[in-house]
Design a protein around this motif. Structure first.
Motif, PDB file in Angstrom:
ATOM      1  N   SER A 434       2.638  -0.810  -2.311  1.00 51.47           N
ATOM      2  CA  SER A 434       3.201  -2.137  -2.617  1.00 51.47           C
ATOM      3  C   SER A 434       4.819  -1.934  -2.217  1.00 51.47           C
ATOM      4  O   SER A 434       5.450  -2.744  -1.824  1.00 51.47           O
ATOM      5  N   ALA A 435       5.175  -0.588  -2.397  1.00 49.27           N
ATOM      6  CA  ALA A 435       6.589  -0.164  -2.180  1.00 49.27           C
ATOM      7  C   ALA A 435       7.000  -0.650  -0.592  1.00 49.27           C
ATOM      8  O   ALA A 435       7.867  -1.416  -0.382  1.00 49.27           O
ATOM      9  N   GLN A 436       6.177  -0.150   0.329  1.00 49.40           N
ATOM     10  CA  GLN A 436       6.503  -0.402   1.673  1.00 49.40           C
ATOM     11  C   GLN A 436       6.230  -1.955   2.013  1.00 49.40           C
ATOM     12  O   GLN A 436       6.718  -2.609   2.793  1.00 49.40           O
ATOM     13  N   VAL A 437       5.338  -2.599   1.206  1.00 45.84           N
ATOM     14  CA  VAL A 437       5.083  -4.216   1.469  1.00 45.84           C
ATOM     15  C   VAL A 437       6.284  -4.815   1.043  1.00 45.84           C
ATOM     16  O   VAL A 437       7.006  -5.667   1.730  1.00 45.84           O
ATOM     17  N   GLU A 438       7.054  -4.465   0.166  1.00 47.97           N
ATOM     18  CA  GLU A 438       8.145  -4.921  -0.427  1.00 47.97           C
ATOM     19  C   GLU A 438       9.353  -4.920   0.723  1.00 47.97           C
ATOM     20  O   GLU A 438      10.135  -5.819   0.995  1.00 47.97           O
ATOM     21  N   GLN A 439       9.227  -3.530   1.056  1.00 41.66           N
ATOM     22  CA  GLN A 439      10.541  -3.068   2.149  1.00 41.66           C
ATOM     23  C   GLN A 439      10.289  -4.185   3.082  1.00 41.66           C
ATOM     24  O   GLN A 439      11.264  -4.587   4.045  1.00 41.66           O
ATOM     25  N   TYR A 440       8.952  -4.141   3.688  1.00 39.74           N
ATOM     26  CA  TYR A 440       8.652  -5.170   5.073  1.00 39.74           C
ATOM     27  C   TYR A 440       9.156  -6.758   4.806  1.00 39.74           C
ATOM     28  O   TYR A 440       9.799  -7.128   5.620  1.00 39.74           O
ATOM     29  N   ARG A 441       8.994  -6.955   3.479  1.00 40.05           N
ATOM     30  CA  ARG A 441       9.243  -8.329   3.198  1.00 40.05           C
ATOM     31  C   ARG A 441      10.835  -8.623   3.055  1.00 40.05           C
ATOM     32  O   ARG A 441      11.196  -9.789   3.362  1.00 40.05           O
ATOM     33  N   ALA A 442      11.617  -7.230   2.745  1.00 41.14           N
ATOM     34  CA  ALA A 442      12.745  -7.349   2.695  1.00 41.14           C
ATOM     35  C   ALA A 442      13.625  -7.345   3.981  1.00 41.14           C
ATOM     36  O   ALA A 442      14.760  -7.166   4.138  1.00 41.14           O
TER      37      ALA A 442
END
Lengths: 478, 95
Positions: A434-442
């Protein structure tokens, strides 16, 4: 100062006849010493040379392939010099009236441009025997099996301007004699040998500098090294205030240098005269026409056809058609069910060529063939295999583990292209990271690569990476 | 045409002949006379004449490309002055 090198090549091609050019002794390579040297080859008194028809036909074939004039009348001459492996004291060659006149060959340079190299002439002559210097302390041993083997000496104009151009010309010539089936072109066995005339001049100067002739170059790699060494040597010499002398130099591959062969100097006066033992050779227009009819599709024509018929780039088509064997394999693969010509070309010039080079093999005797390769490429085309898996399978085919399908079964190497199976993996990776998913979306979209990697890992390398990439994007970008 | 001794030595060297010093002068004279005789040909008008490669007005017959010579090494080497391991032996020559 900017220097320009000027290079002309003399190539000796052994013609692949059964018997010698002037005698009925066999030309087979590797026979026991002197078992194929008859009275004519030995130059015993009273013998007469009789010219081999097939040697003449092969020379004509070559002349036609380079658009040269075939002499309707040519003459054999004696080239006189003394050396123990030349029993008669002269080599039968051609001098003033060679069988093949001026022709040309077009080479493709690395920058994609074409250059036409003039061929001054090509003439028929006999090979000398072999001197064996290292076997006896006191003596030189002579094996005359090679004496009288037919040679075609092909002399280029001084049109080459770098070692790279010289190699390109030599490779083109080598491919051509193989296409024409006039020589086996085997460089290790001496069927295709090269001497280089090398000189340098200041860039822009019209006159040629004094040239040195470099002998004993017997591989494509050595041609480049020998010429580069000789060019450097001449430039250094002139820049240090010296002058280049016209001489014969021997290339020593072990030391990567050329050195003077002084003994050749004074002997460089061959006193050619027409050989009274041989009558003038006449070639009729009919004979030329009938040989023209036997010419195969030549490299340039094949290259153009490959570009048009298979949509290959000029450079890919040129590299594949350089070798007749490679061109044949290419077309066989496509006739065996593989459909993507570009993919086949990429593989042949990439992985296949890399393996051939690594194991010093020619495509015609490598452990892979058109059928095995077609089997592999079909599995890439139907997406059973990713490129990465295909390379693994290729390595196994090379080491003789079976066909592509057998190896795929044995190793369980099947690319997963089933959407629902991939969905499950993608969903799991997104949940776990989920951390990387957030980074991507940011906005840090480069973490996509990491996520693709996680899916591939989860699938043990068998997921189709393009599909995974697209599915991850679709989910992340909503 | 006059041949000089230097040219004589050069020709002799190319032909691998040894010339005794006292024969140089007579040889130079003989060869010069031969050359002068042949030189008369230079006076002939040859503009429209094909160079003759052979005195017979015929052309070369060709042989079929077949191996017709058997191995006669034993016989041929029996007349050679020195042979070892099937090789003809000559004094050491090396570049």
């Amino acid at each position: 100062m900017q220097w320009e090198s000027v290079i002309g090549l003399e190539v000796h091609v052994q013609l692949s006849t059964q018997s010698k050019i002037f005698s009925g002794a066999s030309t087979a390579y590797g026979a026991s010493a002197n078992s194929q040297a008859c009275a004519i080859d030995l130059g015993l008194p009273g013998v007469l040379p009789v010219l081999n028809e097939e040697a003449v036909n092969k020379a004509i074939k070559f002349g036609l392939a380079i658009d040269a004039q075939i002499a309707d009348r040519s003459v054999f001459a004696r080239k006189n010099y003394f050396y123990p492996d030349l029993p008669k004291g002269y080599q039968i060659s051609q001098f003033e009236l060679p069988i093949v006149g001026r022709g040309q060959l077009t080479i493709l340079l690395e920058n994609g441009t074409k250059k036409t190299i003039g061929v001054t002439r090509a003439h028929l002559e006999e090979d000398a025997g072999k001197s064996i210097h290292d076997k006896f302390a006191q003596y030189t041993g002579i094996d005359l099996n090679r004496a009288g083997t037919p040679l075609l000496e092909i002399v280029s104009e001084p049109d080459l301007r770098s070692a790279q151009e010289a190699v390109a010309y030599l490779k083109k010539l080598h491919g051509l004699v193989r296409y024409l089936d006039i020589s086996d072109g085997n460089m290790q066995e001496g069927s295709f040998r090269c001497d280089a005339n090398v000189s340098v001049r200041p860039q822009g100067q019209a006159e040629f500098g004094t040239r040195a002739e470099v002998k004993n170059i017997n591989s494509f790699r050595f041609v480049e090294k020998a010429i580069n060494f000789e060019v450097e040597r001449q430039i250094d010499l002139i820049e240090a205030g010296g002058v280049v002398v016209q001489e014969t130099r021997l290339y020593d591959a072990d030391r990567d240098e050329t050195r003077s062969m002084r003994s050749k100097e004074e002997a460089n006066d061959y006193r050619y005269f027409p050989d009274p033992d041989l009558l003038p050779l006449e070639i009729s227009a009919n004979q030329i026409a009938s040989i023209r009819g036997t010419l195969p599709e030549l490299p340039d024509a094949k290259r153009i056809r490959f570009q048009q018929q298979y949509g290959l780039s000029e450079s890919d088509a040129a590299q594949i058609t350089d070798s007749k064997e490679m061109a044949d394999v290419f077309e066989q693969i496509l006739s065996l069910g593989s459909k993507d010509a570009k993919l086949v070309a990429n593989w042949l010039l990439g992985e296949v060529t890399a393996y051939l080079n690594k194991y010093s093999q020619e495509v015609q005797n490598a452990p892979i063939d058109a059928k095995l390769l077609a089997g592999l490429f079909i599995r890439i085309e139907d997406k059973t295999l990713s490129i990465k898996m295909a390379k693994e399978v290729f390595a196994s085919i090379w080491s003789g583990e079976g066909t592509a399908d057998e190896i795929i079964d044995a190793k369980g190497l099947k690319q997963v292209t089933d959407v629902s199976a991939l969905e499950a993996l993608v969903t799991q990776v997104l949940t776990d990271n989920s951390a990387q998913v957030e980074q991507y979306r940011a906005g840090t979209t480069k973490v996509l690569g990491f996520l693709v990697g996680q899916v591939m890992k989860l699938s043990k390398g068998q997921a189709n990476p393009q599909m995974v990439n697209q599915m991850l994007k679709d989910k992340l970008d909503v | 045409m006059i041949l000089d001794p230097e040219q004589l030595y050069k020709i002799a060297n190319l032909a691998k002949l040894e010339i005794a010093e006292d024969t140089v002068q007579p040889l130079v004279e003989d060869l010069s006379r031969i050359l002068s005789m042949v030189e008369q040909l230079n006076g002939v008008e040859t503009e429209a004449v094909w160079p003759m490669a052979h005195p017979l007005n015929a052309t070369q017959r060709l042989r079929q490309d077949r191996v017709t010579e058997p191995d006669k090494r034993t016989e041929l080497q029996s007349i050679a002055p020195a042979v070892e391991d099937a090789l003809y032996l000559v004094p050491k020559v090396i570049e």
